[in-house]
Design an enzyme around this catalytic site. Structure first.
Site, PDB file in Angstrom:
ATOM      1  CG  ASP A  65      -2.596   0.264   1.185  1.00  0.00           C
ATOM      2  OD1 ASP A  65      -2.745  -0.577  -0.273  1.00  0.00           O
ATOM      3  OD2 ASP A  65      -2.886  -0.051   2.159  1.00  0.00           O
ATOM      4  CE1 TYR A  67       5.402   3.611   4.583  1.00  0.00           C
ATOM      5  CE2 TYR A  67       6.561   4.921   2.291  1.00  0.00           C
ATOM      6  CZ  TYR A  67       6.690   4.763   3.109  1.00  0.00           C
ATOM      7  OH  TYR A  67       8.016   2.836   3.472  1.00  0.00           O
ATOM      8  CG  PHE A  78       9.678  -0.156   0.605  1.00  0.00           C
ATOM      9  CD1 PHE A  78       9.463  -0.655   1.559  1.00  0.00           C
ATOM     10  CD2 PHE A  78       9.062  -1.628  -0.774  1.00  0.00           C
ATOM     11  CE1 PHE A  78       9.250  -1.937   1.990  1.00  0.00           C
ATOM     12  CE2 PHE A  78       9.135  -2.733   0.167  1.00  0.00           C
ATOM     13  CZ  PHE A  78       8.584  -3.051   1.173  1.00  0.00           C
ATOM     14  CG  HIS A 187       7.417  -6.246   4.791  1.00  0.00           C
ATOM     15  ND1 HIS A 187       8.750  -5.269   5.556  1.00  0.00           N
ATOM     16  CD2 HIS A 187       6.896  -6.423   4.006  1.00  0.00           C
ATOM     17  CE1 HIS A 187       7.408  -4.124   4.902  1.00  0.00           C
ATOM     18  NE2 HIS A 187       6.880  -5.038   3.367  1.00  0.00           N
TER      19      HIS A 187
END
Length: 221
Positions: A65, A67, A78, A187
């Site tokens: 998703d 931010y 990211f 992750h």
């Protein structure tokens, strides 16, 4: 409604843009952006594609998703806009890069420099409502980004796919591993990284070694 996206991607995805689900998705996104605060800014929704043309893709990193905080999302997974505090997951990515290949962490979390070198920074969902993580999931974006991954897997060869965490691994299940390098690990989020599932994966040096082996030129991480 014409989709404003980089021309090589537009030609590869033209059929996708005509499908009913995508038309419904665009109508939903237009409605949300006109009535709610959403991220990233409208002009940056397709930034990952605009910075990394189809034929220039060397590496694909899959996020989930955008931010959802003010000023953070810039259309690259990211990545955060220049001047924004570097989020914990990205801090862990920078730490792994330093441990892996010795690069000193930069002062900015804006990953445009990667995108311009051929790193497709692809979120599964390209938009989100402010302060509501996951609010634009299951509206059609996932089907669209699945099509993007499938097109790269089918039409290109020698791409490095970095799949971090269970969600990204599932997203990349249909990548042809005989034509591409698929690297998986936990992750980089603190919850996963601090339990030993991220640090030491050496994905950045492995990606560069593969790219050099295939005469593509390494990424300056």
């Amino acid at each position: 409604m014409p989709v404003k996206i980089e021309r090589t991607w537009h030609s590869k995805l033209a059929e996708e843009f005509e499908k009913p689900y995508f038309q419904n998705l665009i109508n939903f996104v237009k409605s949300e952006y006109s009535s709610q605060t959403c991220y990233p800014p409208g002009k940056q929704i397709f930034s990952a594609f605009d910075h990394t043309p189809f034929d220039k893709v060397k590496v694909v990193i899959i996020g989930q998703d955008p931010y959802h905080g003010h000023g953070q999302a810039n259309g690259l997974c990211f990545s955060v806009s220049d001047g924004v505090m570097v989020p914990p997951s990205l801090q862990n990515m920078f730490k792994e890069i330093e441990d892996d290949i010795g690069n000193i962490p930069p002062q900015t979390g804006d990953l445009e420099r990667w995108a311009n070198q051929g790193v497709l920074l692809l979120n599964a969902t390209l938009t989100v409502k402010a302060q509501q993580a996951g609010s634009h999931q299951n509206k059609g974006w996932e089907q669209f980004t699945d099509a993007v991954i499938a097109k790269l897997s089918e039409k290109r060869a020698g791409i490095v796919f970095l799949l971090w965490g269970g969600y990204a691994r599932k997203k990349g299940e249909k990548i042809d591993g005989s034509k591409h390098l698929v690297l998986t690990s936990g992750h980089p989020s603190p919850l996963s990284a601090n339990r030993g599932y991220w640090f030491g994966n050496k994905h950045f040096s492995k990606a560069n070694a593969y790219l050099l082996e295939h005469s593509k030129g390494e990424i300056e991480w």
